[in-house]
Structure formats: structure tokens, C-alpha cells
Design a protein around this motif. Structure first.
Motif, PDB file in Angstrom:
ATOM      1  N   ASP A  29       0.852  -1.194   0.000  1.00 26.95           N
ATOM      2  CA  ASP A  29       0.000   0.000   0.000  1.00 26.95           C
ATOM      3  C   ASP A  29       0.886   1.242   0.000  1.00 26.95           C
ATOM      4  O   ASP A  29       0.792   2.105  -0.863  1.00 26.95           O
ATOM      5  N   SER A  30       1.766   1.332   0.995  1.00 23.60           N
ATOM      6  CA  SER A  30       2.667   2.484   1.100  1.00 23.60           C
ATOM      7  C   SER A  30       3.894   2.050   1.889  1.00 23.60           C
ATOM      8  O   SER A  30       3.763   1.494   2.990  1.00 23.60           O
ATOM      9  N   THR A  31       5.054   2.290   1.330  1.00 24.09           N
ATOM     10  CA  THR A  31       6.277   1.882   2.041  1.00 24.09           C
ATOM     11  C   THR A  31       6.412   2.660   3.362  1.00 24.09           C
ATOM     12  O   THR A  31       6.920   2.138   4.343  1.00 24.09           O
ATOM     13  N   ASN A  32       5.921   3.913   3.391  1.00 24.45           N
ATOM     14  CA  ASN A  32       5.972   4.658   4.657  1.00 24.45           C
ATOM     15  C   ASN A  32       5.075   3.997   5.709  1.00 24.45           C
ATOM     16  O   ASN A  32       5.477   3.816   6.859  1.00 24.45           O
ATOM     17  N   GLY A 122      10.504  23.067 -14.167  1.00 22.53           N
ATOM     18  CA  GLY A 122       9.204  23.554 -13.713  1.00 22.53           C
ATOM     19  C   GLY A 122       8.179  22.453 -13.441  1.00 22.53           C
ATOM     20  O   GLY A 122       7.015  22.742 -13.182  1.00 22.53           O
ATOM     21  N   LYS A 123       8.605  21.192 -13.505  1.00 21.63           N
ATOM     22  CA  LYS A 123       7.664  20.090 -13.254  1.00 21.63           C
ATOM     23  C   LYS A 123       8.185  19.218 -12.120  1.00 21.63           C
ATOM     24  O   LYS A 123       9.398  19.013 -11.988  1.00 21.63           O
ATOM     25  N   LYS A 124       7.247  18.630 -11.378  1.00 22.44           N
ATOM     26  CA  LYS A 124       7.651  17.831 -10.216  1.00 22.44           C
ATOM     27  C   LYS A 124       8.197  16.464 -10.640  1.00 22.44           C
ATOM     28  O   LYS A 124       7.564  15.745 -11.407  1.00 22.44           O
ATOM     29  N   LEU A 125       9.366  16.144 -10.095  1.00 21.17           N
ATOM     30  CA  LEU A 125      10.014  14.859 -10.384  1.00 21.17           C
ATOM     31  C   LEU A 125       9.914  13.930  -9.180  1.00 21.17           C
ATOM     32  O   LEU A 125       9.832  12.707  -9.323  1.00 21.17           O
ATOM     33  N   CYS A 126       9.942  14.510  -7.987  1.00 24.23           N
ATOM     34  CA  CYS A 126      10.105  13.685  -6.779  1.00 24.23           C
ATOM     35  C   CYS A 126       9.449  14.373  -5.592  1.00 24.23           C
ATOM     36  O   CYS A 126       9.464  15.603  -5.485  1.00 24.23           O
ATOM     37  N   GLY A 127       8.841  13.581  -4.715  1.00 26.84           N
ATOM     38  CA  GLY A 127       8.284  14.117  -3.473  1.00 26.84           C
ATOM     39  C   GLY A 127       8.852  13.355  -2.280  1.00 26.84           C
ATOM     40  O   GLY A 127       9.220  12.176  -2.413  1.00 26.84           O
ATOM     41  N   ILE A 128       8.906  14.010  -1.165  1.00 26.46           N
ATOM     42  CA  ILE A 128       9.465  13.398   0.050  1.00 26.46           C
ATOM     43  C   ILE A 128       8.461  13.577   1.184  1.00 26.46           C
ATOM     44  O   ILE A 128       7.899  14.664   1.365  1.00 26.46           O
ATOM     45  N   LEU A 129       8.234  12.511   1.924  1.00 26.21           N
ATOM     46  CA  LEU A 129       7.306  12.570   3.065  1.00 26.21           C
ATOM     47  C   LEU A 129       8.035  12.043   4.298  1.00 26.21           C
ATOM     48  O   LEU A 129       8.397  10.867   4.351  1.00 26.21           O
ATOM     49  N   THR A 130       8.266  12.944   5.256  1.00 25.88           N
ATOM     50  CA  THR A 130       8.928  12.536   6.505  1.00 25.88           C
ATOM     51  C   THR A 130       7.883  12.467   7.612  1.00 25.88           C
ATOM     52  O   THR A 130       7.130  13.415   7.823  1.00 25.88           O
ATOM     53  N   GLU A 131       7.846  11.339   8.276  1.00 25.15           N
ATOM     54  CA  GLU A 131       6.913  11.149   9.389  1.00 25.15           C
ATOM     55  C   GLU A 131       7.716  10.681  10.595  1.00 25.15           C
ATOM     56  O   GLU A 131       8.636   9.870  10.455  1.00 25.15           O
ATOM     57  N   ALA A 132       7.356  11.210  11.779  1.00 27.63           N
ATOM     58  CA  ALA A 132       8.156  10.878  12.968  1.00 27.63           C
ATOM     59  C   ALA A 132       7.250  10.775  14.175  1.00 27.63           C
ATOM     60  O   ALA A 132       6.140  11.326  14.194  1.00 27.63           O
ATOM     61  N   SER A 133       7.742  10.095  15.189  1.00 28.37           N
ATOM     62  CA  SER A 133       6.957   9.920  16.407  1.00 28.37           C
ATOM     63  C   SER A 133       7.841  10.260  17.606  1.00 28.37           C
ATOM     64  O   SER A 133       9.017   9.869  17.643  1.00 28.37           O
ATOM     65  N   PRO A 134       7.280  10.969  18.603  1.00 30.39           N
ATOM     66  CA  PRO A 134       8.133  11.406  19.703  1.00 30.39           C
ATOM     67  C   PRO A 134       8.371  10.339  20.769  1.00 30.39           C
ATOM     68  O   PRO A 134       7.482   9.548  21.079  1.00 30.39           O
ATOM     69  N   ALA A 135       9.562  10.355  21.333  1.00 28.52           N
ATOM     70  CA  ALA A 135       9.870   9.586  22.546  1.00 28.52           C
ATOM     71  C   ALA A 135       9.470  10.476  23.734  1.00 28.52           C
ATOM     72  O   ALA A 135       9.223  11.677  23.547  1.00 28.52           O
ATOM     73  N   PRO A 136       9.392   9.920  24.954  1.00 30.07           N
ATOM     74  CA  PRO A 136       8.981  10.737  26.100  1.00 30.07           C
ATOM     75  C   PRO A 136       9.835  11.997  26.298  1.00 30.07           C
ATOM     76  O   PRO A 136       9.339  13.021  26.769  1.00 30.07           O
ATOM     77  N   ASP A 137      11.093  11.967  25.901  1.00 33.41           N
ATOM     78  CA  ASP A 137      11.945  13.152  26.114  1.00 33.41           C
ATOM     79  C   ASP A 137      11.836  14.183  24.974  1.00 33.41           C
ATOM     80  O   ASP A 137      12.576  15.177  24.968  1.00 33.41           O
TER      81      ASP A 137
END
Ligand code: BTN
Length: 265
Positions: A29-32, A122-137
Motif C-alpha cells: 500500500d505504502s512503504t511509509n 518547472g515540473k515535479k520529479l520527486c516528493g518526500i514525506l517525513t513522518e516521525a513519532s516522539p519519545a517521552p523526552d
């Protein structure tokens, strides 16, 4: 026909990135999404997941990312010692790593549209999606950096409205294979991750150099007034610094907004 598999990517890496675990799926479905699940289950950092196609590729701000066969869909799981509020730095690093890989493999000059898109002509070649999750600190427990890049000319019959907006390496005359490109991006990213703090200033300088919105007038998507802002650049955390019409300076965080250049008449 090009071999595209974890073994093929590993072969292109030669002896580099030996600490990385490499996974490959023909379809997901999605590698992320998959790598986030693995991160939550305790999978170690330095895990890369590549897929030949995605059925539910995701972009920033909840958008979908069309991911047919013929693209690079690569997600990288890291466990950086980085405060969550600084994780946009990983997007900057990934963007610069992809531009470096494309420069060395194809001699292609890529421009960056804040915050996560790579453009050519002027055209999109690549997109980047960064997702992160916090630790208690407050640092990131994990971060997943997903890269989606059109290699072959995509079949846009399902989304003809994208025809004037996106491009591919094939259309730019670059014939690199997917395994070779995945390996080159991973090698650059690994080099940066080995010393995030040390490599970030140079990456940010490169990012600023390639940013094509600097000096341009932009509007913020969803702003009912559609006020025109002048882009001054990015700050050290890659937030967009703009001058508002009333002359004040505003700092726009990438998590919330997307900007569009105002076309000159
Ligand atoms: C965007 O254009 O807003 C970002 C697109 C990011 C797409 C990549 S493809 C690999 C990874 N898996 C996803 O579902 N998204 C990222």
C-alpha cells in the motif's frame, strides 16, 4: 529487463551501507505505512524498504501519491537523536541526497520547491514525506523518510490533470535503473546520517542554493485572503521565512502549510 530486488540494490551498493537492512516488495500500500508499522513494533533504525509499486502511496498534508510501476518508492527508517521539532531537517537532507545522486548518475540539475518537492524544468520529479513519532523526552523515537521519484514516464490516463505538472527521468533523458538509483540515494543518506549534525550545514546550504521560491511571491493554500508573501528563504530548521504584505516577517512551518508561486502576468 532490469533486475529490481533487494539483491540488485545490494549489488549496486557494493560494500557500502552494510549496516542497513534492505527490504523489497513488488507491491504494497505504502512503504511509509509499512515501515511505520515496523518502527512501532521495534524494528531497528537503518532499515530501508523499497517497493516496485504502491497501491496507496501517500504525500504531504494527506494527499495521495500516484505510484505505478516504473518509479522509485523508497522509505528509510532512522532513529535519530533529534528533537521532533527538528525532523524537517531529515527532509532537507533527503532532498539534497536525491539531488546529489541525480547529479552524479545523470548530470541532472534539480531544483527544490520548499519543503519536500524536487523539480526539473518547472515540473515535479520527486516528493518526500517525513513522518516521525516522539519519545517521552521529545526526541524522535523513530522517523520514516519516504522518497517517491518518477523514473519511467508515468501513465497518467487515471490522472490526466497531472500531465503538465509532473516529469520523469525518462522525459529528462536519464536512463538510470531503479536499483542503481535506490542504492545511490541510500549511500548519500547513509553518509549524512553517520554525522547528522556535521553534515546538516552543508546540506542546508545546498538546499538554499537549489530553492526556486526564494525571491518569488507566493500564496498560502487555504488562506481565504490569498495574501501575497515574498519568500526570503528558509531558517536553520528549514521553516519558510516570508515577508507579509504589511512588511512584517513571518516564519511558516512546513507541517501546516503548502505554498504556491504566484504567476506573473
Ligand atoms: C509528496 O509529494 O507530498 C510526498 C510524496 C512522498 C511519496 C513517497 S513514495 C515512498 C513513500 N511511501 C509513501 O506512501 N509516500 C512516500
Amino acid at each position: 529487463m532490469e533486475e529490481y530486488s533487494a539483491q540488485a540494490i545490494r549489488a549496486c551498493l557494493e560494500s557500502s551501507c552494510a549496516d542497513w537492512q534492505l527490504e523489497f516488495l513488488e507491491e504494497t500500500d505504502s512503504t511509509n505505512t509499512r515501515l511505520k508499522e515496523q518502527a512501532k513494533a521495534g524494528c531497528p533504525g537503518q532499515t530501508a524498504l523499497c517497493a516496485a509499486r504502491q497501491t496507496a502511496g501517500r504525500g504531504r498534508l494527506g494527499r495521495s501519491f500516484l505510484s505505478p510501476e516504473g518509479g522509485l518508492y523508497l522509505s528509510l527508517l532512522v532513529r535519530p537523536r533529534l528533537h521532533l521539532s527538528r525532523c524537517t531537517r531529515l527532509t532537507v537532507i533527503a532532498a539534497v541526497c536525491v539531488t546529489r545522486a541525480l547529479q552524479s548518475l545523470c548530470g541532472l540539475e534539480v531544483q527544490i520547491k520548499w519543503v519536500n518537492d524536487l523539480y526539473v524544468g518547472g515540473k515535479k520529479l520527486c516528493g518526500i514525506l517525513t513522518e516521525a513519532s516522539p519519545a517521552p523526552d521529545g526526541t524522535a523515537d523513530w522517523a520514516v523518510v519516504g522518497i517517491g521519484l518518477n523514473i519511467a514516464r508515468p501513465n497518467l490516463s487515471a490522472a490526466p490533470e497531472l500531465a503538465d505538472l509532473v516529469t520523469s527521468l525518462e522525459e529528462q533523458g536519464c536512463t538510470v535503473g531503479r536499483a542503481a538509483l535506490a542504492a545511490a540515494v541510500l549511500r548519500e543518506f547513509d553518509r549524512c546520517c553517520a554525522d547528522l549534525a556535521g553534515c546538516y550545514p552543508a546540506a542546508l546550504a545546498e538546499y538554499r542554493q537549489r530553492m526556486f521560491l526564494t525571491g518569488q511571491t507566493v500564496t498560502i493554500l487555504g488562506d481565504p485572503a490569498q495574501l501575497p508573501y515574498t519568500v526570503l528563504g528558509v531558517d536553520d530548521n528549514a521553516a519558510l521565512v516570508v515577508r507579509a504584505p504589511d512588511g512584517t516577517t513571518r516564519v511558516l512551518q512546513s507541517g501546516e502549510i503548502s505554498v504556491r508561486a504566484v504567476r506573473k502576468r
